[in-house]
Write a protein that holds these residues in place. Structure first.
Motif, PDB file in Angstrom:
ATOM      1  N   ASP A 144       0.861  -1.183   0.000  1.00 49.99           N
ATOM      2  CA  ASP A 144       0.000   0.000   0.000  1.00 49.99           C
ATOM      3  C   ASP A 144       0.891   1.225   0.000  1.00 49.99           C
ATOM      4  O   ASP A 144       1.694   1.404   0.916  1.00 49.99           O
ATOM      5  N   VAL A 145       0.758   2.045  -1.022  1.00 50.93           N
ATOM      6  CA  VAL A 145       1.477   3.306  -1.055  1.00 50.93           C
ATOM      7  C   VAL A 145       0.546   4.355  -0.478  1.00 50.93           C
ATOM      8  O   VAL A 145      -0.499   4.637  -1.057  1.00 50.93           O
ATOM      9  N   LEU A 146       0.898   4.877   0.672  1.00 49.32           N
ATOM     10  CA  LEU A 146       0.036   5.851   1.333  1.00 49.32           C
ATOM     11  C   LEU A 146       0.460   7.259   0.964  1.00 49.32           C
ATOM     12  O   LEU A 146       1.656   7.563   0.931  1.00 49.32           O
ATOM     13  N   GLY A 147      -0.502   8.096   0.692  1.00 51.59           N
ATOM     14  CA  GLY A 147      -0.188   9.468   0.312  1.00 51.59           C
ATOM     15  C   GLY A 147      -1.438  10.250  -0.019  1.00 51.59           C
ATOM     16  O   GLY A 147      -2.486  10.000   0.565  1.00 51.59           O
ATOM     17  N   VAL A 148      -1.337  11.184  -0.939  1.00 48.47           N
ATOM     18  CA  VAL A 148      -2.474  12.024  -1.311  1.00 48.47           C
ATOM     19  C   VAL A 148      -2.679  11.948  -2.821  1.00 48.47           C
ATOM     20  O   VAL A 148      -1.722  12.112  -3.582  1.00 48.47           O
ATOM     21  N   ARG A 153      -4.960  16.748  -3.865  1.00 45.81           N
ATOM     22  CA  ARG A 153      -3.869  17.738  -3.889  1.00 45.81           C
ATOM     23  C   ARG A 153      -4.368  19.042  -4.497  1.00 45.81           C
ATOM     24  O   ARG A 153      -4.052  20.129  -4.012  1.00 45.81           O
TER      25      ARG A 153
ATOM     26  N   LEU B 132       4.039   8.752 -10.027  1.00 50.40           N
ATOM     27  CA  LEU B 132       3.039   7.712  -9.889  1.00 50.40           C
ATOM     28  C   LEU B 132       1.802   8.104 -10.701  1.00 50.40           C
ATOM     29  O   LEU B 132       1.588   9.284 -10.962  1.00 50.40           O
ATOM     30  N   GLY B 135      -0.480  11.550 -10.752  1.00 54.03           N
ATOM     31  CA  GLY B 135       0.077  12.562  -9.866  1.00 54.03           C
ATOM     32  C   GLY B 135      -0.148  12.279  -8.394  1.00 54.03           C
ATOM     33  O   GLY B 135      -0.291  13.185  -7.582  1.00 54.03           O
ATOM     34  N   PHE B 136      -0.160  11.024  -8.033  1.00 51.86           N
ATOM     35  CA  PHE B 136      -0.307  10.642  -6.634  1.00 51.86           C
ATOM     36  C   PHE B 136       0.973  10.976  -5.869  1.00 51.86           C
ATOM     37  O   PHE B 136       2.067  10.638  -6.319  1.00 51.86           O
ATOM     38  N   ALA B 137       0.836  11.622  -4.736  1.00 54.00           N
ATOM     39  CA  ALA B 137       2.007  11.997  -3.938  1.00 54.00           C
ATOM     40  C   ALA B 137       2.241  10.962  -2.842  1.00 54.00           C
ATOM     41  O   ALA B 137       1.540  10.939  -1.841  1.00 54.00           O
ATOM     42  N   ALA B 138       3.245  10.125  -3.023  1.00 54.43           N
ATOM     43  CA  ALA B 138       3.524   9.055  -2.066  1.00 54.43           C
ATOM     44  C   ALA B 138       4.184   9.592  -0.805  1.00 54.43           C
ATOM     45  O   ALA B 138       5.044  10.453  -0.868  1.00 54.43           O
ATOM     46  N   GLU B 139       3.744   9.096   0.334  1.00 59.38           N
ATOM     47  CA  GLU B 139       4.335   9.539   1.599  1.00 59.38           C
ATOM     48  C   GLU B 139       5.028   8.393   2.324  1.00 59.38           C
ATOM     49  O   GLU B 139       6.112   8.547   2.854  1.00 59.38           O
ATOM     50  N   ARG B 140       4.362   7.242   2.364  1.00 63.05           N
ATOM     51  CA  ARG B 140       5.026   6.074   2.962  1.00 63.05           C
ATOM     52  C   ARG B 140       4.453   4.791   2.394  1.00 63.05           C
ATOM     53  O   ARG B 140       3.433   4.813   1.711  1.00 63.05           O
ATOM     54  N   TYR B 141       5.140   3.688   2.690  1.00 62.16           N
ATOM     55  CA  TYR B 141       4.748   2.404   2.132  1.00 62.16           C
ATOM     56  C   TYR B 141       4.413   1.435   3.244  1.00 62.16           C
ATOM     57  O   TYR B 141       5.087   1.399   4.262  1.00 62.16           O
TER      58      TYR B 141
END
Lengths: 156, 156
Positions: A144-148, A153, B132, B135-141
């Motif tokens: 799972d790639v967590l983000g926004v 955005r 990604l 335009g998904f902004a990844a923060e953590r995995y």
DNA sequence: TTGTCTGCAAATTCTTTGCAAGTTT
DNA sequence: AAACTTGCAAAGAATTTGCAGACAA
């Protein structure tokens, strides 16, 4: 590894006793300090693994017999909203079926909770050369790639 | 890429119409074929994303107005037990709190459903060089390694 | 036939909510 | 005092279960 000013603060926090530490955390998060919250926080931090609200409730009852399950739920949500703890699963509240037969992973938006598939080939995983802890036999990976997401955005 | 005998079978299956295909799948899994199951299976395969039982129910009702939500639930579980589909989340039924403050991933046993933490450093992730999708902004995995734990392997 | 499903309704489980009384600031 | 939190009980959502009639092998 250089030690910056932030680390001194970190060390101070670590040395502080739990009650002080909790007070600081609540102040930073804008939360009212209460005995119930402190005990629930300590309990969460002390429980290994991935406790359910019921388990937390059972533990806390030892210290505060009058505590209610509703308070435990409210407090856990509060802590999660303040980023003190996370939830283990997405969608914990309802079953979701994975219908994509292709190997893939997930892009999970923390704002709108949307889940988008991403082809497995886009993410490269490398496991340690040896065995996994305790002789665990790995079969497949789910990332799972967590983000926004882009939409959230744009909306700020 | 060499084409073995298995691929001829595969091609045949692909060319088969849906009903035939479903019959074959059920035979392999030892499941009784019913109209309800066929329609639910088709619906799941046609729905993009990660549908909930309610969504599946709403769709299937168009074809079989007398279908009940209970049947949808029973059938989805049946399909999952037979590995026709997976569930998106672990622990979908109840909230679980992540109490480990260290960056880590999960070893999930598909037999006993246990979840063990593994240090994040043990797994190396590499993302695609570009952006990604969308335009998904990844923060953590968060990585779930699915497999069988040592205890369950011993028990056979 | 014989065993297995389905639909219905009731039961369970998990979680949230409204509100009066108690705490914190 | 004002604002916020707690505990209780009731409400709600999600899922499961028991069972009689219907269907599949």
């Amino acid at each position: 590894m250089p030690v910056g000013n932030n680390n001194y603060l970190l060390i101070e926090i670590i040395l502080m006793e739990a009650a002080e530490k909790f007070r600081l955390i609540c102040e930073k998060a804008g939360l009212t300090v209460t005995h119930q919250r402190f005990v629930i926080w300590e309990t969460l931090a002390s429980l290994p693994g991935h406790p359910s609200p019921e388990e937390v409730y059972a533990r806390v009852k030892g210290e505060i017999p009058s505590i209610s399950l509703a308070t435990v739920y409210k407090t856990i949500h509060l802590f999660m909203d303040s980023d003190l703890f996370h939830e283990v699963s997405l969608h914990h509240g309802s079953m979701r079926v994975e219908t994509n037969p292709q190997p893939h992973h997930h892009l999970v938006c923390r704002v709108c909770k949307s889940i988008t598939d991403i082809d497995a080939g886009q993410i490269e995983l490398r496991m340690p050369p040896g065995e996994l802890p305790g002789g665990f036999a790995a079969e497949r990976y789910a990332v799972d790639v967590l983000g926004v997401c882009a939409d959230c955005r744009k909306r700020g």
